[in-house]
Design a protein around this motif. Structure first.
Motif, PDB file in Angstrom:
ATOM      1  N   SER A  79      44.100 131.849 104.593  1.00 29.99           N
ATOM      2  CA  SER A  79      42.824 132.562 104.474  1.00 29.99           C
ATOM      3  C   SER A  79      42.052 132.499 105.781  1.00 29.99           C
ATOM      4  O   SER A  79      41.517 133.510 106.255  1.00 29.99           O
ATOM      5  N   LEU A  80      41.986 131.319 106.372  1.00 28.80           N
ATOM      6  CA  LEU A  80      41.259 131.145 107.619  1.00 28.80           C
ATOM      7  C   LEU A  80      41.862 131.998 108.734  1.00 28.80           C
ATOM      8  O   LEU A  80      41.140 132.609 109.523  1.00 28.80           O
ATOM      9  N   ALA A  81      43.174 132.068 108.796  1.00 29.54           N
ATOM     10  CA  ALA A  81      43.829 132.885 109.821  1.00 29.54           C
ATOM     11  C   ALA A  81      43.417 134.351 109.696  1.00 29.54           C
ATOM     12  O   ALA A  81      43.127 135.010 110.705  1.00 29.54           O
ATOM     13  N   LEU A  82      43.369 134.861 108.487  1.00 34.74           N
ATOM     14  CA  LEU A  82      42.948 136.253 108.283  1.00 34.74           C
ATOM     15  C   LEU A  82      41.484 136.448 108.660  1.00 34.74           C
ATOM     16  O   LEU A  82      41.122 137.435 109.317  1.00 34.74           O
ATOM     17  N   LEU A  83      40.631 135.519 108.256  1.00 36.50           N
ATOM     18  CA  LEU A  83      39.210 135.628 108.572  1.00 36.50           C
ATOM     19  C   LEU A  83      38.976 135.590 110.073  1.00 36.50           C
ATOM     20  O   LEU A  83      38.197 136.401 110.610  1.00 36.50           O
ATOM     21  N   GLU A  84      39.642 134.674 110.747  1.00 37.28           N
ATOM     22  CA  GLU A  84      39.458 134.558 112.195  1.00 37.28           C
ATOM     23  C   GLU A  84      39.992 135.791 112.923  1.00 37.28           C
ATOM     24  O   GLU A  84      39.394 136.236 113.903  1.00 37.28           O
ATOM     25  N   ARG A  85      41.102 136.329 112.450  1.00 38.07           N
ATOM     26  CA  ARG A  85      41.648 137.533 113.071  1.00 38.07           C
ATOM     27  C   ARG A  85      40.657 138.689 112.981  1.00 38.07           C
ATOM     28  O   ARG A  85      40.430 139.412 113.943  1.00 38.07           O
ATOM     29  N   GLU A  86      40.040 138.844 111.827  1.00 33.49           N
ATOM     30  CA  GLU A  86      39.098 139.949 111.635  1.00 33.49           C
ATOM     31  C   GLU A  86      37.759 139.710 112.324  1.00 33.49           C
ATOM     32  O   GLU A  86      37.073 140.647 112.678  1.00 33.49           O
ATOM     33  N   ALA A  87      37.387 138.451 112.489  1.00 28.43           N
ATOM     34  CA  ALA A  87      36.101 138.138 113.115  1.00 28.43           C
ATOM     35  C   ALA A  87      36.172 138.195 114.632  1.00 28.43           C
ATOM     36  O   ALA A  87      35.149 138.336 115.299  1.00 28.43           O
ATOM     37  N   ASN A  88      37.380 138.115 115.190  1.00 23.10           N
ATOM     38  CA  ASN A  88      37.556 138.073 116.635  1.00 23.10           C
ATOM     39  C   ASN A  88      37.431 139.474 117.209  1.00 23.10           C
ATOM     40  O   ASN A  88      38.243 140.339 116.909  1.00 23.10           O
ATOM     41  N   PRO A  89      36.451 139.712 118.075  1.00 22.69           N
ATOM     42  CA  PRO A  89      36.270 141.061 118.625  1.00 22.69           C
ATOM     43  C   PRO A  89      37.407 141.497 119.535  1.00 22.69           C
ATOM     44  O   PRO A  89      37.587 142.668 119.784  1.00 22.69           O
ATOM     45  N   ALA A  90      38.229 140.567 119.995  1.00 20.83           N
ATOM     46  CA  ALA A  90      39.346 140.906 120.876  1.00 20.83           C
ATOM     47  C   ALA A  90      40.655 140.935 120.106  1.00 20.83           C
ATOM     48  O   ALA A  90      41.714 140.718 120.658  1.00 20.83           O
ATOM     49  N   ARG A  91      40.568 141.211 118.810  1.00 22.19           N
ATOM     50  CA  ARG A  91      41.792 141.213 118.000  1.00 22.19           C
ATOM     51  C   ARG A  91      42.696 142.375 118.395  1.00 22.19           C
ATOM     52  O   ARG A  91      42.307 143.227 119.177  1.00 22.19           O
TER      53      ARG A  91
END
Length: 151
Positions: free
Chosen positions: A112-124
């Motif tokens: 879950s955290l990996a998905l959240l961090e991926r979406e929250a990162n503006p440089a994804r």
């Protein structure tokens, strides 16, 4: 317990949180990471020690924080652990019956955290160099076709 990536996060809830937090989103998500790791570890340690009371507060904390970001399966599992631990405390029983849920908690948190961090990162992914504006310097403007000094 297995979930597909698309079902681990309620994306409308995540978008709402992201909108409310704005530029603070990465920092707050970092707190969620730190607190979540502490909560999961505390739950695992309480389970190993057969400390039913030790399950309640970290599960409650994880439940609330996960729900805030839309990580609903994680929040639901933490809630299940919390409520079962409360029931076990009432009956003065030990938490062997919730071992399977405790074991499933860390992988679910990590995914879950990996998905959240991926979406929250503006440089994804997908937001690479093509999305950046050229650095032109004072008094210069970009020219069509990238010509050097042409209007």
């Amino acid at each position: 317990m297995s979930f597909e990536g698309s079902t681990l996060v309620d994306w409308p809830s995540f978008a709402k949180a992201k909108g409310e937090l704005g530029a603070d989103m990465p920092r707050i998500l970092g707190y969620f990471r730190e607190d979540g790791v502490k909560s999961v570890t505390a739950i695992e340690e309480a389970q190993r020690a057969l400390n039913t009371a030790g399950l309640v507060i970290p599960a409650h904390t994880l439940k609330g924080e996960a729900r805030q970001f839309g990580a609903l399966p994680l929040a639901d599992l933490a809630e299940k652990i919390e409520f079962m631990a409360r029931d076990l405390m009432e009956s003065r029983d030990t938490p062997e019956t919730i071992l399977e849920d405790v074991v499933a908690l860390r992988p679910l948190f990590t995914q879950s955290l990996a998905l959240l961090e991926r979406e929250a990162n503006p440089a994804r992914e997908g937001a690479g160099l093509r999305d950046r504006r050229p650095v032109l310097g004072f008094g210069r403007r970009a020219t069509p076709g990238g010509g050097f000094g042409r209007a």
